[in-house]
Scaffold this motif. Structure first.
Motif, PDB file in Angstrom:
ATOM      1  N   ASP A 147       0.847  -1.179   0.000  1.00  8.36           N
ATOM      2  CA  ASP A 147       0.000   0.000   0.000  1.00  8.36           C
ATOM      3  C   ASP A 147       0.892   1.241   0.000  1.00  8.36           C
ATOM      4  OD1 ASP A 147      -1.661   2.108   0.638  1.00  8.36           O
ATOM      5  OD2 ASP A 147      -2.439   1.213   2.479  1.00  8.36           O
ATOM      6  N   SER A 148       0.666   2.147  -0.934  1.00  6.81           N
ATOM      7  CA  SER A 148       1.540   3.325  -1.066  1.00  6.81           C
ATOM      8  C   SER A 148       1.575   4.162   0.207  1.00  6.81           C
ATOM      9  CB  SER A 148       1.079   4.187  -2.248  1.00  6.81           C
ATOM     10  OG  SER A 148      -0.230   4.690  -2.036  1.00  6.81           O
ATOM     11  N   LYS A 149       0.492   4.129   0.983  1.00  9.48           N
ATOM     12  CA  LYS A 149       0.433   4.924   2.208  1.00  9.48           C
ATOM     13  C   LYS A 149       1.383   4.384   3.276  1.00  9.48           C
ATOM     14  CE  LYS A 149      -4.032   4.367   2.550  1.00  9.48           C
ATOM     15  NZ  LYS A 149      -4.269   3.717   1.232  1.00  9.48           N
ATOM     16  N   LYS A 150       1.806   3.139   3.128  1.00  5.36           N
ATOM     17  CA  LYS A 150       2.705   2.533   4.107  1.00  5.36           C
ATOM     18  C   LYS A 150       4.179   2.706   3.725  1.00  5.36           C
ATOM     19  CE  LYS A 150      -0.701  -1.017   5.327  1.00  5.36           C
ATOM     20  NZ  LYS A 150      -0.989  -2.475   5.343  1.00  5.36           N
ATOM     21  N   LEU A 151       4.428   3.354   2.611  1.00  3.64           N
ATOM     22  CA  LEU A 151       5.786   3.511   2.107  1.00  3.64           C
ATOM     23  C   LEU A 151       6.247   4.961   2.217  1.00  3.64           C
ATOM     24  CD1 LEU A 151       5.330   1.456  -1.197  1.00  3.64           C
ATOM     25  CD2 LEU A 151       6.297   0.624   0.959  1.00  3.64           C
ATOM     26  N   THR A 152       7.540   5.143   2.359  1.00  2.46           N
ATOM     27  CA  THR A 152       8.086   6.493   2.348  1.00  2.46           C
ATOM     28  C   THR A 152       8.032   7.054   0.925  1.00  2.46           C
ATOM     29  OG1 THR A 152      10.340   5.764   1.894  1.00  2.46           O
ATOM     30  CG2 THR A 152       9.659   5.890   4.217  1.00  2.46           C
ATOM     31  N   GLU A 153       8.144   8.353   0.823  1.00  3.43           N
ATOM     32  CA  GLU A 153       8.149   8.969  -0.503  1.00  3.43           C
ATOM     33  C   GLU A 153       9.300   8.432  -1.345  1.00  3.43           C
ATOM     34  OE1 GLU A 153       8.367  13.388  -2.627  1.00  3.43           O
ATOM     35  OE2 GLU A 153       8.331  13.212  -0.432  1.00  3.43           O
ATOM     36  N   ALA A 154      10.477   8.282  -0.724  1.00  2.00           N
ATOM     37  CA  ALA A 154      11.637   7.781  -1.465  1.00  2.00           C
ATOM     38  C   ALA A 154      11.397   6.363  -1.966  1.00  2.00           C
ATOM     39  CB  ALA A 154      12.879   7.832  -0.583  1.00  2.00           C
ATOM     40  N   LYS A 155      10.775   5.535  -1.135  1.00  2.00           N
ATOM     41  CA  LYS A 155      10.503   4.152  -1.541  1.00  2.00           C
ATOM     42  C   LYS A 155       9.455   4.116  -2.650  1.00  2.00           C
ATOM     43  CE  LYS A 155      11.131  -0.290  -1.165  1.00  2.00           C
ATOM     44  NZ  LYS A 155      12.430  -0.881  -1.579  1.00  2.00           N
ATOM     45  N   ARG A 156       8.454   4.965  -2.558  1.00  2.00           N
ATOM     46  CA  ARG A 156       7.444   5.011  -3.626  1.00  2.00           C
ATOM     47  C   ARG A 156       8.089   5.399  -4.947  1.00  2.00           C
ATOM     48  NH1 ARG A 156       4.102   7.578   0.409  1.00  2.00           N
ATOM     49  NH2 ARG A 156       4.586   9.634  -0.485  1.00  2.00           N
ATOM     50  N   GLU A 157       8.944   6.393  -4.912  1.00  2.00           N
ATOM     51  CA  GLU A 157       9.610   6.841  -6.145  1.00  2.00           C
ATOM     52  C   GLU A 157      10.466   5.722  -6.731  1.00  2.00           C
ATOM     53  OE1 GLU A 157       9.587   9.577  -7.960  1.00  2.00           O
ATOM     54  OE2 GLU A 157       8.303  10.892  -6.754  1.00  2.00           O
ATOM     55  N   GLU A 158      11.184   5.016  -5.872  1.00  2.00           N
ATOM     56  CA  GLU A 158      12.024   3.905  -6.331  1.00  2.00           C
ATOM     57  C   GLU A 158      11.180   2.813  -6.971  1.00  2.00           C
ATOM     58  OE1 GLU A 158      14.370   0.195  -4.224  1.00  2.00           O
ATOM     59  OE2 GLU A 158      14.333   2.124  -3.167  1.00  2.00           O
ATOM     60  N   ASP A 174       1.286  13.054  -6.937  1.00  2.00           N
ATOM     61  CA  ASP A 174       2.196  13.911  -6.163  1.00  2.00           C
ATOM     62  C   ASP A 174       3.054  14.766  -7.091  1.00  2.00           C
ATOM     63  OD1 ASP A 174       1.188  12.917  -3.825  1.00  2.00           O
ATOM     64  OD2 ASP A 174       3.002  11.823  -3.230  1.00  2.00           O
ATOM     65  N   ARG A 175       3.528  14.163  -8.161  1.00  2.00           N
ATOM     66  CA  ARG A 175       4.342  14.924  -9.112  1.00  2.00           C
ATOM     67  C   ARG A 175       3.523  16.028  -9.773  1.00  2.00           C
ATOM     68  NH1 ARG A 175       7.874  10.226 -12.295  1.00  2.00           N
ATOM     69  NH2 ARG A 175       9.144   9.568 -10.507  1.00  2.00           N
ATOM     70  N   MET A 176       2.269  15.740 -10.067  1.00  2.00           N
ATOM     71  CA  MET A 176       1.394  16.752 -10.657  1.00  2.00           C
ATOM     72  C   MET A 176       1.194  17.923  -9.696  1.00  2.00           C
ATOM     73  SD  MET A 176      -1.439  14.230 -12.411  1.00  2.00           S
ATOM     74  CE  MET A 176      -2.403  15.505 -13.213  1.00  2.00           C
ATOM     75  N   MET A 177       1.041  17.634  -8.409  1.00  2.00           N
ATOM     76  CA  MET A 177       0.810  18.691  -7.441  1.00  2.00           C
ATOM     77  C   MET A 177       2.062  19.517  -7.197  1.00  2.00           C
ATOM     78  SD  MET A 177      -2.375  18.410  -6.997  1.00  2.00           S
ATOM     79  CE  MET A 177      -2.612  19.647  -5.702  1.00  2.00           C
ATOM     80  N   VAL A 178       3.219  18.906  -7.283  1.00  2.00           N
ATOM     81  CA  VAL A 178       4.474  19.660  -7.181  1.00  2.00           C
ATOM     82  C   VAL A 178       4.585  20.630  -8.353  1.00  2.00           C
ATOM     83  CG1 VAL A 178       6.991  19.481  -7.281  1.00  2.00           C
ATOM     84  CG2 VAL A 178       5.691  17.918  -5.822  1.00  2.00           C
ATOM     85  N   GLN A 179       4.239  20.167  -9.545  1.00  2.00           N
ATOM     86  CA  GLN A 179       4.258  21.045 -10.715  1.00  2.00           C
ATOM     87  C   GLN A 179       3.226  22.160 -10.583  1.00  2.00           C
ATOM     88  OE1 GLN A 179       3.705  18.492 -14.101  1.00  2.00           O
ATOM     89  NE2 GLN A 179       5.820  17.788 -14.106  1.00  2.00           N
ATOM     90  N   LEU A 180       2.082  21.832  -9.996  1.00  2.00           N
ATOM     91  CA  LEU A 180       1.038  22.842  -9.827  1.00  2.00           C
ATOM     92  C   LEU A 180       1.506  23.973  -8.919  1.00  2.00           C
ATOM     93  CD1 LEU A 180      -1.824  23.804 -10.345  1.00  2.00           C
ATOM     94  CD2 LEU A 180      -2.611  22.304  -8.497  1.00  2.00           C
ATOM     95  N   GLU A 181       2.298  23.639  -7.913  1.00  2.00           N
ATOM     96  CA  GLU A 181       2.836  24.659  -7.011  1.00  2.00           C
ATOM     97  C   GLU A 181       3.655  25.695  -7.780  1.00  2.00           C
ATOM     98  OE1 GLU A 181       4.009  26.653  -3.437  1.00  2.00           O
ATOM     99  OE2 GLU A 181       2.360  25.292  -3.904  1.00  2.00           O
ATOM    100  N   GLU A 182       4.349  25.258  -8.816  1.00  2.00           N
ATOM    101  CA  GLU A 182       5.170  26.181  -9.613  1.00  2.00           C
ATOM    102  C   GLU A 182       4.299  27.183 -10.374  1.00  2.00           C
ATOM    103  OE1 GLU A 182       7.608  23.829 -12.151  1.00  2.00           O
ATOM    104  OE2 GLU A 182       8.583  22.752 -10.506  1.00  2.00           O
ATOM    105  N   HIS A 183       3.104  26.741 -10.784  1.00  2.00           N
ATOM    106  CA  HIS A 183       2.221  27.601 -11.570  1.00  2.00           C
ATOM    107  C   HIS A 183       1.207  28.339 -10.696  1.00  2.00           C
ATOM    108  CE1 HIS A 183       3.745  25.944 -15.326  1.00  2.00           C
ATOM    109  NE2 HIS A 183       3.642  24.742 -14.779  1.00  2.00           N
ATOM    110  N   GLN A 184       0.995  27.838  -9.488  1.00  2.00           N
ATOM    111  CA  GLN A 184       0.007  28.436  -8.590  1.00  2.00           C
ATOM    112  C   GLN A 184       0.617  28.532  -7.193  1.00  2.00           C
ATOM    113  OE1 GLN A 184      -3.474  28.771 -10.195  1.00  2.00           O
ATOM    114  NE2 GLN A 184      -3.211  30.496  -8.804  1.00  2.00           N
TER     115      GLN A 184
END
Length: 216
Positions: free
Chosen positions: A65-76, A164-174
């Motif tokens: 479950d992605s919620k049980k993983l760290t961000e780094a582990k999810r990316e990997e 998550d990647r989409m929301m990081v990009q959204l921060e740049e525009h908003q």
């Protein structure tokens, strides 16, 4: 297909079992598809769904479950999944969510994710309690499936990392809302930004906190 359980009603334990899931997949010539979503609860941004057909001879270690993983582990794991499995993601915009409601928009995006796969699955496993109407395949819902089924866990990781990647990009525009930090969820930082700056086109106006902020 209907949204009822199939006659197969595949059984899964409380945690992933590769040997069992490999046998299930073999029953469908390996074309067993897991489906999950990320972002049903946030006040802003899309809901993202993913469909994954794993290669059960090349399953990345550590799927859960992605919620049980760290961000780094999810990316990997994301990188390993997209290079070893058949993957498709689909999303529903805030406007679609407002028009249809979050449940219907999510289920519709799930169908599009399954239909977008390069291979046509023969059986679909969906995290939660609903099998989307409109699937061409037989489907089965699996409560807490992202922690019990490897292909659903893989889909949960793909959906979460993609969103998550989409929301990081959204921060740049908003800028100013903290989207890169809270990913659109209703944390105090987001509430304060809404009250100060008002909603953006990326907010879900049908969600009460956003609707109230717009009315102030």
């Amino acid at each position: 297909m209907s949204d009822s359980f199939s006659l197969f009603d595949l059984r899964f334990p409380d945690s992933p079992d590769l040997a069992l899931e490999r046998r299930h997949a073999a029953s469908f010539d390996g074309l067993l598809c897991g489906v999950d979503e990320a972002g049903r609860g946030p006040w802003a941004g899309p809901v993202v769904t993913a469909a994954v057909i794993l290669d059960y001879d090349n399953v990345p270690d550590g799927l859960n479950d992605s919620k049980k993983l760290t961000e780094a582990k999810r990316e990997e794991l994301f990188e390993k999944i997209v290079t070893s499995a058949h993957v498709c993601a689909a999303c529903a915009s805030p406007q679609t969510i407002d028009r249809l409601n979050i449940r219907t928009a999510t289920l519709s995006a799930m169908v599009r994710a399954v239909n977008g796969l390069a291979l046509i699955p023969r059986y679909v496993l969906v995290d939660g309690r609903d099998v989307p109407r409109g699937l061409k395949q037989t489907g089965q819902a699996l409560v807490k499936g992202d922690g019990r089924c490897l292909c659903i866990a893989a889909a949960s990781i793909v959906a979460k990392v993609t969103r998550d990647r989409m929301m990081v990009q959204l921060e740049e525009h908003q800028p100013g809302y903290g989207f890169a930090q809270h990913k659109g969820y209703g944390v105090p930082q987001h509430q304060e930004a809404l009250q100060k700056l008002g909603p953006t086109p990326h907010h879900r106006m049908s969600f009460k906190p956003v609707r109230l902020a717009a009315a102030e």
